[in-house]
Design a protein around this motif. Sequence first.
Motif, short mmCIF file in Angstrom:
data_model
loop_
_atom_site.label_atom_id
_atom_site.label_comp_id
_atom_site.label_asym_id
_atom_site.label_seq_id
_atom_site.Cartn_x
_atom_site.Cartn_y
_atom_site.Cartn_z
N SER A 255 -16.17 4.65 5.13
CA SER A 255 -15.77 3.37 5.73
C SER A 255 -17.00 2.54 6.03
O SER A 255 -18.13 3.07 6.04
CB SER A 255 -14.95 3.60 7.02
OG SER A 255 -15.78 4.12 8.05
N GLN A 271 -3.67 9.74 3.35
CA GLN A 271 -3.85 8.56 4.17
C GLN A 271 -4.51 8.90 5.51
O GLN A 271 -4.19 9.93 6.12
CB GLN A 271 -2.50 7.88 4.44
CG GLN A 271 -1.76 7.43 3.19
CD GLN A 271 -2.45 6.25 2.52
OE1 GLN A 271 -2.82 5.28 3.18
NE2 GLN A 271 -2.62 6.33 1.21
N LYS A 281 -6.23 0.39 11.11
CA LYS A 281 -6.44 0.25 9.69
C LYS A 281 -6.06 1.54 8.98
O LYS A 281 -6.12 2.63 9.57
CB LYS A 281 -7.91 -0.10 9.38
CG LYS A 281 -8.38 -1.41 10.00
CD LYS A 281 -9.83 -1.72 9.63
CE LYS A 281 -10.29 -3.03 10.28
NZ LYS A 281 -11.69 -3.36 9.90
N PHE A 283 -6.80 3.97 5.62
CA PHE A 283 -7.76 4.28 4.55
C PHE A 283 -7.11 5.26 3.58
O PHE A 283 -6.57 6.29 4.00
CB PHE A 283 -9.04 4.89 5.12
CG PHE A 283 -10.00 5.40 4.08
CD1 PHE A 283 -10.79 4.50 3.36
CD2 PHE A 283 -10.10 6.76 3.79
CE1 PHE A 283 -11.66 4.96 2.39
CE2 PHE A 283 -10.97 7.22 2.83
CZ PHE A 283 -11.76 6.32 2.11
N ARG A 289 -9.56 2.57 -0.65
CA ARG A 289 -9.21 1.23 -0.18
C ARG A 289 -8.81 1.27 1.29
O ARG A 289 -8.10 2.18 1.74
CB ARG A 289 -8.08 0.66 -1.02
CG ARG A 289 -7.63 -0.73 -0.61
CD ARG A 289 -6.54 -1.21 -1.54
NE ARG A 289 -6.99 -1.24 -2.93
CZ ARG A 289 -6.19 -1.49 -3.96
NH1 ARG A 289 -4.90 -1.73 -3.75
NH2 ARG A 289 -6.68 -1.49 -5.20
N THR A 290 -9.25 0.26 2.05
CA THR A 290 -8.90 0.14 3.46
C THR A 290 -7.98 -1.07 3.64
O THR A 290 -8.26 -2.16 3.13
CB THR A 290 -10.15 -0.04 4.34
OG1 THR A 290 -10.98 1.11 4.20
CG2 THR A 290 -9.77 -0.19 5.80
#
Length: 484
Positions: A255, A271, A281, A283, A289-290
């Motif tokens: 991240s 996830q 959020k 990830f 992808r976030t």
Amino acid sequence: MRCATKLAIISGISGLVFQAANAQTMLLGDPAMHQDKIAFVYAGDLYTANRDGSDPHRLTTQAADESGPVFSPDGTRIAYTANYHGNTDVYSISVNGGQPTRHTFHPGSDIAVDWSSNGQEIAFISARQRLNGRSGQLYHVSVDGGLPELQMQARIFRGAYNQNGRQLAAIPFGPAYNGLYGGSSGWKGYRGGTTPSIQIMDLRRNRVNYIPGERVNDIEPMWAGNQVYFLSDRDAEVFNLHHYDPGSGAITKVSNEAVWDIRAADAHGSQIIYEAGGALKLFDTETGRTTALEISLSPDLPQLQSSWTNVAGQISAADLSKSGKRVLITARGEVFSVPVEDGSTRNISDSSGVREYDGTWSPDGQRLAYIVEADRTQHLIIEDQNGMGDVTRFDLGEHFYTLLDWGGEGQHIIYRDNHLKLYALNTESGERRQIAEDSRRQWGFGGTDVSTSPNGEWLAYTREEEISIAMSISTILPADAALC
């Protein structure tokens, strides 16, 4: 000053705009996930929502605080920690709501951290058998009742099982930066001895493997399949999500939060949900992808209702007028003029959503000065003592300032900032000059004492020298020197 104990004001909260329609709600925390459902904490209550943040529902409404939700393996119940009866214990509740079930009753603190792989027991941390330290031990308690059972002698502060319950990733003690767990120490970037490392326990083979990391804070371990993810400040001292591969031993930062620490996270499948800056959020461990979640809540919180608040216990400053008839009191971010004997109490600032402090009288008692903190800027306010006249405002800057003296005949105000600098401000022109700067601030001796002469032409002040804590008194000419 006996009238000060009678101070009561309307809190003004009802005048605040809490959440505009469909606006994103911030200050969400402690996220958890199971398949297409998420759970989180807001304003001390548990909420659930769809994985994309839609259709949020509040599960709990108790006045006490709930924290740390953990989904059961089948996703039907949520274990959490709460202090409903003045003590911190483990509870669980159906994901559809209803009456919570209490599972622990020890007078110490019990913290829910996970479930057994079969979903029949809740795993929690308790220091009930430890005399001291920043850690506890791992216990299980049956959801059907009964006494908790100690799982091992090892020190455990927080941890999580893998899917089959055969491995446990945990930290043995809490970080010195305990503000992450509700403590009072905001030691961000701490690199001393109290920096936990994650240990991975193979419970069948009685083996322990450590994730490399010395003098860094590695916390919140979680499992995504057979891979371990955790939060760490090893990169730029901001807590980010990291991946540890037990097979290769490789550690990868996944991240890129540059400002706000990731304070809590939870994994389910591929996830990971996490909280940073009060927002949630998602990830994806497969795509990297976030996705930011936009969650809008409109709860009926008691804190948002108009109410009368007694601020006598929140007085931060008081200044007696030269006549001795009134006292200027700063309390709960408001400035009040209070009669010593007869008269009415006046809320001079009478504002919502901003903080006023350091109220002080002018030498003739006809004007007041105080600082208001708004829009990340400090402003010096000068107005009539009855709060009805014109207001003069001077922008001071973004530092923190303290009013020290309004001397002479009211032609200048002396103040300092939190960078050890002393200033004088002309109350007519707003012109200001720096008078002095301390070399350092010594523990126990912080602050500057000042006194202006009756005619306002001289200033006496204290200063801390660089080597010794010697106090020196200096004099300054007003018009030609620092006092304008």
